[in-house]
Design an enzyme around this catalytic site. Structure first.
Site, PDB file in Angstrom:
ATOM      1  N   LYS A  13       0.828  -1.205   0.000  1.00  0.00           N
ATOM      2  CA  LYS A  13       0.000   0.000   0.000  1.00  0.00           C
ATOM      3  C   LYS A  13       0.866   1.260   0.000  1.00  0.00           C
ATOM      4  CE  LYS A  13      -2.327  -0.786   3.800  1.00  0.00           C
ATOM      5  NZ  LYS A  13      -1.695  -2.040   4.281  1.00  0.00           N
ATOM      6  N   ARG A  88      -9.788   0.935   8.992  1.00  0.00           N
ATOM      7  CA  ARG A  88      -9.310  -0.413   9.284  1.00  0.00           C
ATOM      8  C   ARG A  88     -10.373  -1.245   9.976  1.00  0.00           C
ATOM      9  NH1 ARG A  88      -3.398   0.599   9.422  1.00  0.00           N
ATOM     10  NH2 ARG A  88      -2.272  -1.303   9.856  1.00  0.00           N
ATOM     11  N   ARG A 127      11.813  -6.325   3.471  1.00  0.00           N
ATOM     12  CA  ARG A 127      11.754  -4.885   3.763  1.00  0.00           C
ATOM     13  C   ARG A 127      12.662  -4.548   4.948  1.00  0.00           C
ATOM     14  NH1 ARG A 127       5.902  -2.588   4.727  1.00  0.00           N
ATOM     15  NH2 ARG A 127       6.094  -3.156   6.903  1.00  0.00           N
ATOM     16  N   ARG A 139      10.969  -0.619  12.108  1.00  0.00           N
ATOM     17  CA  ARG A 139       9.762  -0.502  12.939  1.00  0.00           C
ATOM     18  C   ARG A 139       9.720  -1.616  13.966  1.00  0.00           C
ATOM     19  NH1 ARG A 139       4.825   0.185   8.769  1.00  0.00           N
ATOM     20  NH2 ARG A 139       3.818  -0.894  10.479  1.00  0.00           N
ATOM     21  N   ARG A 150      -0.787  -8.693  13.488  1.00  0.00           N
ATOM     22  CA  ARG A 150      -1.347  -7.651  12.607  1.00  0.00           C
ATOM     23  C   ARG A 150      -2.161  -8.297  11.487  1.00  0.00           C
ATOM     24  NH1 ARG A 150       3.925  -4.810  11.015  1.00  0.00           N
ATOM     25  NH2 ARG A 150       2.665  -3.442   9.725  1.00  0.00           N
TER      26      ARG A 150
END
Ligand code: AMP
Length: 288
Positions: A13, A88, A127, A139, A150
């Site tokens: 995204k 969300r 990533r 992160r 998540r």
């Protein structure tokens, strides 16, 4: 243009939102980014969100709705925006509907990036490795354990939004497993198909060329007629090369409008002439 990007963590995204920002001058509204900034600045919202985010849970609806409501009032929103990571939950989506209605803002589409869940862990690991290699801070919620949480949250709380927006005929689904380039191209194509962006233009000259090619088997006469028709077509009008393909919901509803705008173009006129002339040739042959 006002869009929502929907998809699980690691679906791409953020990457696609950046590309839309570059191409169309939109503003990216990422609630995750905003919350991370708030945590870093140790604002009251940041302090409330910090532990929740680190655990992979969702921050309470009221907090994110408040953030988005304030942000939509900023003057830079007038060129359009992409919501990334919001809404969300169904209550967030309902609150957004209310907000947009009150602010007289129309949502163009919800683009869902559909991905294979088993690939997501690999993506996030890549990533993280890339960020480490660049010396960037990673992160704290990008660990395999937190990612699983998540993803579970996405499945139970966010996935119902697919049905929510599909019912409202706003949903456009893109295969997020393709390469980044392909996904970008597909998003641009469907946005053009629903008329949210200018379609790719093809000059009248090219349309004549295409008509000539088509006309070849029927003989020279047909090509001439096609050229005439293309000349007679209204000047300055462009024709689209995009195919209205796998577009659902908003696409199905809006695609005819986009097509309508392209009506009366040189390409259409040329094609019509080709058909007409072909019929003539066939008739003549039949007579003979
Ligand atoms: P993201 O960068 O979109 O993956 O978001 C990172 C974290 O911020 C999420 O795991 C949530 O804890 C929080 N967050 C971001 N957006 C929302 C939202 N719309 N609702 C609730 N929590 C959110």
């Amino acid at each position: 243009m006002r869009l929502i990007l929907l998809g699980p963590p690691g679906a791409g995204k953020g990457t696609q939102a950046q590309r839309l920002v570059q191409k169309y001058g939109l503003v990216q509204l990422s609630t995750g980014e905003m919350l991370r900034a708030a945590v870093a600045a140790e604002t009251p919202v940041g302090l409330q969100a910090k532990d929740v985010m680190a655990s992979g849970s969702l921050v309470p609806d009221e907090i994110v709705i408040g953030i988005i409501s304030d942000r939509l009032d900023q003057p830079d929103m007038k060129n359009g925006f992409i919501l990334d990571g919001f809404p969300r939950t169904v209550p967030q989506a309902a609150a957004l509907d209310e907000l947009l209605k009150k602010k007289h803002i129309k949502l163009d589409a919800v683009v869902e990036l559909r991905v294979n869940e088993s690939a997501l862990l690999d993506r996030v690991e890549t990533r993280v490795a890339e960020m480490r290699a660049r010396g960037e801070e990673v992160r704290i919620d990008d660990t395999p354990e937190v990612l699983s949480k998540r993803l579970a949250n996405y499945r139970t709380l966010t996935e119902p939004l697919i049905h929510y927006y599909s019912e409202r005929r706003k949903l456009l689904t893109v295969d997020g497993m393709m390469t980044i380039e392909h996904v970008t191209r597909e998003i641009n194509r469907i946005l053009a198909a629903i008329g949210a962006v200018e379609p790719k233009v093809v000059s009248a000259k090219k349309a004549v060329g295409a008509a000539r090619k088509t006309a070849k088997p029927a003989g020279k006469k047909v090509a001439k007629t096609a050229k005439k028709a293309a000349k007679a077509a209204p000047k300055g009008k462009k024709t689209t090369s995009s195919k209205a393909g796998r577009v659902t919901g908003a696409g199905r509803k809006a695609a005819p409008a986009a097509k309508g705008r392209a009506a009366g173009t040189a390409k259409k006129a040329a094609k019509k002439a080709v058909r007409k002339a072909s019929k003539k040739v066939t008739k003549k042959r039949a007579k003979r």
